[in-house]
Motif scaffolding. Structure first.
Motif, mmCIF file in Angstrom:
data_model
loop_
_atom_site.group_PDB
_atom_site.id
_atom_site.type_symbol
_atom_site.label_atom_id
_atom_site.label_comp_id
_atom_site.label_asym_id
_atom_site.label_seq_id
_atom_site.Cartn_x
_atom_site.Cartn_y
_atom_site.Cartn_z
ATOM 1 N N ASN A 226 27.293 31.938 45.921
ATOM 2 C CA ASN A 226 28.858 31.860 46.343
ATOM 3 C C ASN A 226 29.549 31.782 45.636
ATOM 4 O O ASN A 226 29.383 31.396 44.114
ATOM 5 C CB ASN A 226 27.863 29.952 47.189
ATOM 6 C CG ASN A 226 28.742 28.945 46.419
ATOM 7 O OD1 ASN A 226 29.401 28.592 44.771
ATOM 8 N ND2 ASN A 226 27.133 28.433 46.323
ATOM 9 N N PHE A 227 30.549 32.923 45.286
ATOM 10 C CA PHE A 227 31.432 33.098 44.468
ATOM 11 C C PHE A 227 33.074 33.142 44.820
ATOM 12 O O PHE A 227 32.984 33.789 45.779
ATOM 13 C CB PHE A 227 31.058 34.975 44.149
ATOM 14 C CG PHE A 227 29.761 34.986 42.843
ATOM 15 C CD1 PHE A 227 29.733 33.902 41.578
ATOM 16 C CD2 PHE A 227 28.412 35.375 44.578
ATOM 17 C CE1 PHE A 227 28.087 34.906 41.609
ATOM 18 C CE2 PHE A 227 27.660 35.765 43.948
ATOM 19 C CZ PHE A 227 27.387 35.035 42.317
ATOM 20 N N THR A 228 33.625 32.834 43.592
ATOM 21 C CA THR A 228 35.210 32.941 44.048
ATOM 22 C C THR A 228 35.664 33.817 42.389
ATOM 23 O O THR A 228 35.242 33.611 41.637
ATOM 24 C CB THR A 228 36.265 31.464 44.355
ATOM 25 O OG1 THR A 228 37.276 32.320 44.513
ATOM 26 C CG2 THR A 228 35.167 31.196 42.839
ATOM 27 N N ARG A 229 36.482 34.748 42.885
ATOM 28 C CA ARG A 229 36.644 35.782 42.371
ATOM 29 C C ARG A 229 38.810 36.040 42.599
ATOM 30 O O ARG A 229 39.265 36.007 43.520
ATOM 31 C CB ARG A 229 35.701 36.864 42.181
ATOM 32 C CG ARG A 229 35.530 37.181 41.238
ATOM 33 C CD ARG A 229 34.992 36.276 40.582
ATOM 34 N NE ARG A 229 33.663 36.234 39.366
ATOM 35 C CZ ARG A 229 32.578 34.718 39.561
ATOM 36 N NH1 ARG A 229 33.482 34.227 40.244
ATOM 37 N NH2 ARG A 229 31.490 35.358 39.265
ATOM 38 N N LYS A 230 39.371 36.372 41.503
ATOM 39 C CA LYS A 230 40.426 36.762 41.351
ATOM 40 C C LYS A 230 40.815 37.866 41.211
ATOM 41 O O LYS A 230 40.148 38.596 40.497
ATOM 42 C CB LYS A 230 42.073 35.646 40.551
ATOM 43 C CG LYS A 230 41.746 34.137 40.256
ATOM 44 C CD LYS A 230 42.355 33.638 39.511
ATOM 45 C CE LYS A 230 41.548 33.040 38.680
ATOM 46 N NZ LYS A 230 42.677 32.958 37.103
ATOM 47 N N ASP A 231 41.893 38.270 42.144
ATOM 48 C CA ASP A 231 43.080 40.281 41.874
ATOM 49 C C ASP A 231 44.069 39.633 40.804
ATOM 50 O O ASP A 231 44.945 39.214 41.334
ATOM 51 C CB ASP A 231 42.477 40.884 43.180
ATOM 52 C CG ASP A 231 43.222 42.011 43.261
ATOM 53 O OD1 ASP A 231 43.215 42.636 41.194
ATOM 54 O OD2 ASP A 231 43.697 42.913 44.161
ATOM 55 N N PHE A 232 44.012 40.084 39.704
ATOM 56 C CA PHE A 232 44.855 39.533 39.161
ATOM 57 C C PHE A 232 46.189 41.309 39.669
ATOM 58 O O PHE A 232 47.097 40.958 39.098
ATOM 59 C CB PHE A 232 44.765 40.150 37.529
ATOM 60 C CG PHE A 232 43.455 39.033 36.830
ATOM 61 C CD1 PHE A 232 44.406 37.667 36.431
ATOM 62 C CD2 PHE A 232 42.218 39.326 36.666
ATOM 63 C CE1 PHE A 232 43.461 36.660 35.914
ATOM 64 C CE2 PHE A 232 41.994 38.117 36.358
ATOM 65 C CZ PHE A 232 41.853 36.797 36.262
ATOM 66 N N GLU A 233 46.060 41.948 39.180
ATOM 67 C CA GLU A 233 46.832 42.743 40.379
ATOM 68 C C GLU A 233 47.522 43.257 41.338
ATOM 69 O O GLU A 233 48.889 42.755 41.117
ATOM 70 C CB GLU A 233 45.860 44.039 40.222
ATOM 71 C CG GLU A 233 45.325 45.031 39.171
ATOM 72 C CD GLU A 233 44.556 46.134 39.255
ATOM 73 O OE1 GLU A 233 45.056 46.710 41.007
ATOM 74 O OE2 GLU A 233 43.809 46.719 38.361
ATOM 75 N N LYS A 234 47.047 42.334 42.239
ATOM 76 C CA LYS A 234 47.859 42.065 43.921
ATOM 77 C C LYS A 234 47.449 40.450 44.094
ATOM 78 O O LYS A 234 48.218 40.062 45.134
ATOM 79 C CB LYS A 234 47.000 42.684 45.200
ATOM 80 C CG LYS A 234 46.569 44.444 44.346
ATOM 81 C CD LYS A 234 45.936 44.980 45.762
ATOM 82 C CE LYS A 234 46.539 46.983 45.568
ATOM 83 N NZ LYS A 234 45.449 47.192 47.119
#
Length: 307
Positions: free
Chosen positions: A255-263
């Motif tokens: 299980n993972f959670t990640r951020k998209d810094f561009e959008k």
């Protein structure tokens, strides 16, 4: 000295206490929801909160008759009740922190703090609704209205106060500030990505790669306004979302959670025990926004000279 006679409660005061205590308890029961969060637990958790609600409502109900009979000592129970409710919040917080290591993924301290504050506040809801009903019925007694009118007035005002407090204290959810949709998982060697957003490079074995590719599910959370990115990117908020997803569907391994810094997007990826895409979308949308991440964007606007 003669003996004091027995204290007799008038019919009006008896009805006042019964109706006010009932209104406060009912108000608490109405906001006691056992939903996808499974908190409070059923049935013991529900029983604990209902009993606490009855105690809070009873204290609010007897306060007015106590003041009317010049028994001001009884009013000090209000102060004791507030201290007790604060202890309830502390106990809830410690209990949830103790369970962190037993969950698929931790709730996070921010989420736990929000849950504890919510249950403390809902005891105040029971007390305030009961007190409002009691004050209304006491005013009706002073106006020499009949018992039926007294009861109806107490129920009406208690209901109005409940509606006002419920609407005021109702928080927003992730679905109120973002669009949530399923996304495609891409596995290339040891690297896993979702719509171009890097997730992990820990898929080092063929079994891990196959499990993620075949059984994994991913969700993209897209803020509807740029300002909402601040809340969604908060680590505590992302942990809360991931916790609700894994708590609802379970987790086989990843299980993972990640951020998209561009959008400004947020990715949730997991390999669930039970695959239910509709339920996953619903649980992400209904995850509450934590109080610790809420901001007033009005105060961030630049001030005009001369204001």
């Amino acid at each position: 000295m003669g003996e004091r006679g027995p204290i007799i409660i008038s019919t009006e005061d008896l009805w006042l206490i019964i109706i006010a205590a009932a209104m406060g308890t009912i108000a608490r029961v109405l906001v006691l929801k056992v939903d996808y969060k499974q908190y409070p637990s059923y049935p013991n958790g529900c029983l604990i909160h209902v009993v606490l609600a009855f105690i809070a409502a009873s204290i609010g109900a007897v306060a007015i008759p106590a003041v009317k009979s010049n028994n001001y000592t009884a009013v000090t129970f209000l102060a004791l009740a507030i201290q007790h409710f604060r202890d309830v919040r502390k106990t809830e917080r410690e209990s949830l922190l103790g369970l962190e290591q037993t969950e698929y993924t931790p709730r996070g301290e921010a989420y736990i703090d929000g849950i504890a504050k919510t249950f403390e506040a809902r005891n105040y809801l029971a007390l305030v609704v009961a007190l409002s009903s009691a004050i209304t019925m006491e005013a009706a007694i002073a106006l020499q209205w009949g018992i039926t009118i007294q009861v109806l007035a107490g129920v009406l005002i208690g209901t109005v106060v409940y509606q006002i407090i419920s609407r005021f204290s109702k928080g927003k959810t992730v679905g109120d500030i973002a669009n949530v949709r399923l996304a495609k998982i891409k596995v290339e060697g040891t690297e896993v990505s979702v719509e171009g957003i890097f997730v992990t490079n820990l898929a080092g074995t063929e079994n891990a790669q196959k499990m993620i590719a075949d059984e994994g599910v991913a969700v993209i959370i897209e803020p509807t306004q740029k300002n909402f990115t601040i809340a969604l990117h908060n680590f505590g908020q992302r942990k809360a979302i991931l916790f609700e997803a894994t708590r609802t569907l379970g987790t086989k391994r990843y299980n993972f959670t990640r951020k998209d810094f561009e959008k400004g997007r947020v990715v949730i990826l997991l390999v669930p025990i039970v695959r239910d895409d509709e339920k996953l979308l619903a649980v992400v949308k209904n995850t509450p926004l934590l109080e610790s991440v809420k901001k007033s964007y009005a105060v961030l606007k630049p001030k005009v000279m001369g204001d």
